[in-house]
Design an enzyme around this catalytic site. Structure first.
Site, PDB file in Angstrom:
ATOM      1  N   TYR A  91       0.871  -1.169   0.000  1.00 48.27           N
ATOM      2  CA  TYR A  91       0.000   0.000   0.000  1.00 48.27           C
ATOM      3  C   TYR A  91       0.906   1.217   0.000  1.00 48.27           C
ATOM      4  CZ  TYR A  91      -4.378   2.438   1.294  1.00 48.27           C
ATOM      5  OH  TYR A  91      -5.483   3.252   1.328  1.00 48.27           O
ATOM      6  N   ARG A 115      -5.260  10.081 -11.579  1.00 48.46           N
ATOM      7  CA  ARG A 115      -4.731  10.781 -10.415  1.00 48.46           C
ATOM      8  C   ARG A 115      -4.306   9.749  -9.378  1.00 48.46           C
ATOM      9  NH1 ARG A 115      -6.904  12.443  -4.991  1.00 48.46           N
ATOM     10  NH2 ARG A 115      -6.262  10.274  -5.036  1.00 48.46           N
ATOM     11  N   LYS A 141      -5.576  -2.095  -3.213  1.00 48.85           N
ATOM     12  CA  LYS A 141      -6.785  -1.822  -2.442  1.00 48.85           C
ATOM     13  C   LYS A 141      -7.550  -3.107  -2.145  1.00 48.85           C
ATOM     14  CE  LYS A 141      -6.986   2.758  -2.019  1.00 48.85           C
ATOM     15  NZ  LYS A 141      -7.298   3.523  -0.804  1.00 48.85           N
ATOM     16  N   GLU A 166     -11.574   4.462  -7.514  1.00 52.44           N
ATOM     17  CA  GLU A 166     -10.279   4.799  -6.919  1.00 52.44           C
ATOM     18  C   GLU A 166      -9.440   5.654  -7.861  1.00 52.44           C
ATOM     19  OE1 GLU A 166      -7.687   5.069  -3.924  1.00 52.44           O
ATOM     20  OE2 GLU A 166      -9.484   3.815  -3.782  1.00 52.44           O
ATOM     21  N   ASP A 167      -8.927   6.763  -7.333  1.00 48.40           N
ATOM     22  CA  ASP A 167      -7.942   7.609  -8.016  1.00 48.40           C
ATOM     23  C   ASP A 167      -8.381   8.115  -9.391  1.00 48.40           C
ATOM     24  OD1 ASP A 167      -6.361   7.507  -5.835  1.00 48.40           O
ATOM     25  OD2 ASP A 167      -4.816   6.219  -6.664  1.00 48.40           O
ATOM     26  N   ASP A 219     -13.580   6.084  -2.920  1.00 46.82           N
ATOM     27  CA  ASP A 219     -12.742   6.036  -1.729  1.00 46.82           C
ATOM     28  C   ASP A 219     -12.003   7.350  -1.493  1.00 46.82           C
ATOM     29  OD1 ASP A 219     -11.602   4.659   0.512  1.00 46.82           O
ATOM     30  OD2 ASP A 219      -9.732   4.493  -0.621  1.00 46.82           O
ATOM     31  N   ASP A 220     -11.584   8.019  -2.553  1.00 43.05           N
ATOM     32  CA  ASP A 220     -10.848   9.276  -2.396  1.00 43.05           C
ATOM     33  C   ASP A 220     -11.719  10.359  -1.779  1.00 43.05           C
ATOM     34  OD1 ASP A 220      -8.436   8.339  -3.882  1.00 43.05           O
ATOM     35  OD2 ASP A 220      -9.891   8.215  -5.509  1.00 43.05           O
ATOM     36  N   ASN A 243      -0.254  11.422  -0.006  1.00 47.69           N
ATOM     37  CA  ASN A 243       0.554  10.225  -0.216  1.00 47.69           C
ATOM     38  C   ASN A 243       1.293  10.332  -1.545  1.00 47.69           C
ATOM     39  OD1 ASN A 243      -0.158   8.594   2.074  1.00 47.69           O
ATOM     40  ND2 ASN A 243      -2.188   8.358   1.187  1.00 47.69           N
TER      41      ASN A 243
END
Length: 603
Positions: A124, A177, A195, A267-268, A290-291, A430
């Site tokens: 992760y 992203r 994930k 995600e992203d 999730d973001d 991150n």
């Protein structure tokens, strides 16, 4: 010799041979022996390596493919640990774990479960970010599904190529992203894989029920387009109607193949698309971003923990959000919902919330403010420098999600420390190379009084002879439990209240002793217990509000969840036989005629 006499002679010879040497029958080759396909036995989800018993090796026809030694599961975990820690770098450890997953799936997740503290930073953040930047070099084989923009009209056909049929959750990205690293295109597959592995490692969702997906719609990253090792389509990203229709087709295909209950985890995605897709699908599909929403649950949990420590109510805290992307806006949105449950009006809610982006403070005079941020715009002069804003409004909580390393300068941190007994500083970005400040800086410039948490974990810091352990404000404390709870209840959709529930559960998890020491979040070693605790709370809310599709509703939700978790130890590879009685039979005699004389056959 007639055919019947030939078979009679063969049978007689066989009986004579077996009577003379009974053991010979076990050694002879016979075409009627059913052999289990060796590739199936050694497939990652079935392979037990040296944990196969000798009987299993013989009866499954893999005896001789392994040395004669037998190892228990714990001995195998020890061997994996020795190999893991022998690697000189985290990216080397990442590569080793990838190869282990492709050989021994259950052993892989058992190792993750027992070594979470050291493995999380590898599979992760922050190491997975490094892995994504060189994904073309470390790609070894199928890890998930790539659906390209050239597959429009055939998305369902592509998804059906996945070998597993019982898919319960899909994690999807378009790679625009990735963490704070930007547009990585098809290399973003590494994020979705990581994930979903946490769904299994932390909440024990069976891995064969999880599918990582990368929507390869192109990339605008010039370096990747010129990189001969890039594994994605070498074309610019599609936008607008073409993009929307492609994602629509993907969502419809998932439900068509695996059903309405399938959880779709976004995600992203870039911020504009992230908000657009969430608004488009939240009330039609079982999905979440999730973001935006996972981060919001973790962020609000941190704010609630600050409230516990400082004994000061959230509406009275002055909060500055540095960054106006999906993460920061997710937290502000959920914070607003939390304060509405406390019967506060919008004017009171936004009074002490300040949002600062790359162009400065969000104020009403600006014309470039997106609709979700407009309620937080201030009627005051525009301030372009973050340190100037901090000096003017004197925040007690500073939360950053900007991917701008070092944004929280020494001046800003010292000012926070001078104006607050326990200043709360969240550096969400991150990986650690993108963090707004380090743990050492946060503690050193506030005389060790900061309530500091970061997206990726920093090592402990010693300040004035006192050892300070930073908290980790990471989504891994939210999405595995949320996912498990949603899958347990078979929810059709995921309302915002679920993330409020997750935030409160997470905020209450640390014991008073931990809270008093300044630790806002659980330890990494507690992540599995946190996931189960969140899952029970989420499932309970869904059942209580008639949002689940499990009937009858389990009397004990925790027990119901635990009984259906993925087992982290090997079971028997052979079906256990049971006693069966000798059934009566009618003896066969040579008087039987085929066909019977009283049956007439016409042609």
């Amino acid at each position: 010799m007639s055919l019947s006499k030939f078979y009679f002679a063969v049978n007689q010879r066989l009986q004579q041979t077996q009577s003379q040497n009974p053991s010979n029958s076990s050694r002879r080759h016979h075409h009627d022996i059913v052999r289990a396909p060796v590739p199936s036995v050694l497939a990652p989800k079935n392979n037990k390596g040296l944990n196969f018993t000798m009987e299993e090796r013989q009866r499954l026809h893999v005896h001789g493919l392994f040395p004669p030694a037998f190892r228990t599961m714990q001995e195998q975990v020890f061997a994996v640990a020795a190999n893991f820690y022998a690697r000189a770098s985290n990216i080397g450890r990442y590569r080793y774990l990838r190869s282990l997953r492709q050989r021994h799936e259950r052993l892989y997740f058992r190792f993750l479960s027992e070594h979470l503290e050291h493995v999380l930073p590898v599979i992760y953040t922050p190491t997975v970010g490094v892995a994504c930047t060189i994904f073309g070099m470390i790609f070894r084989g199928p890890m998930g599904m790539y659906v390209t923009k050239y597959d429009r009209g055939h998305v369902a056909q592509v998804l059906r190529n996945w070998p597993e049929s019982d898919i319960r959750a899909v994690c999807v990205t378009d790679g625009e992203r990735i963490l704070g690293l930007g547009d990585l295109g098809a290399n973003g597959m590494g994020i979705t894989v990581g994930k979903l592995e946490l769904y299994t490692a932390l909440s024990c969702v069976p891995p064969h029920q999880l599918l990582p997906v990368c929507l390869d719609v192109g990339t605008n990253n010039e370096e990747l387009l010129a990189d001969p090792m890039y594994i994605g389509t070498r074309d610019r990203r599609i936008r607008g109607k073409e993009y929307d229709e492609f994602v629509d087709e993907f969502m419809q295909a998932v439900v068509e193949i695996w059903g309405q209950r399938t959880l779709i985890h976004f995600e992203d995605f870039a911020t504009p698309n992230a908000f657009m897709l969430l608004e488009r699908y939240q009330h039609k599909y079982c999905c979440f971003n999730d973001d935006i929403q996972g981060t919001s649950a973790v962020g609000l949990a941190g704010l609630l923990a600050v409230e516990r420590i400082t004994k000061k109510k959230l509406p009275d805290h002055v909060i500055v959000f540095a960054g106006a992307g999906s993460a920061a806006m997710g937290v502000t949105s959920l914070l607003t919902k939390e304060l509405k449950t406390r019967k506060l009006d919008m004017e009171r809610i936004v009074k002490n919330i300040y949002v600062f982006d790359q162009n400065g403070l969000i104020v009403k005079s600006r014309k470039d403010v997106a609709p979700p941020i407009q309620p937080y715009a201030k009627d005051m002069p525009h301030i372009k420098a973050l340190d100037e804003l901090v000096e003017k409004v004197k925040p007690s909580i500073l939360m950053g999600a900007t991917s701008m390393a070092g944004l929280f300068s020494e001046k800003i941190l010292r000012f926070m420390g001078a104006n607050n007994e326990r200043p709360a500083i969240f550096a969400f970005s991150n990986p650690t190379s993108k963090s707004e400040c380090t743990a050492e800086q946060a503690y050193a410039f506030t005389e060790g009084r900061a309530l500091f948490s970061s997206g990726s974990l920093f090592p402990p810091v010693v300040v004035n002879g006192k050892r300070m352990t930073p908290g980790q404000a990471n989504n891994c404390f939210a999405f595995p439990g949320i996912g498990l709870g949603v899958l347990t209840a078979n929810a059709k959709t995921i309302p915002d209240e679920i993330f409020l529930m997750a935030a409160h559960t997470l905020a209450q998890y640390p014991e008073e002793e931990a809270i008093e020491s300044g630790r806002l979040y659980p330890k990494a070693t507690e992540a599995k217990d946190v996931a189960l605790t969140v899952a029970v709370a989420v499932a309970q809310y869904l059942f209580d509000n008639d949002l689940g599709q499990v009937h009858p509703v389990p009397e004990n939700i925790c027990k119901f969840i635990v009984e259906n978790l993925y087992e982290l130890c090997n079971g028997d590879s052979l079906v256990e036989p049971w006693k069966f009685p000798d059934l009566p039979r009618v003896p066969f005699t040579k008087d039987y005629k085929i066909p019977p004389e009283d049956v007439k056959i016409s042609f």
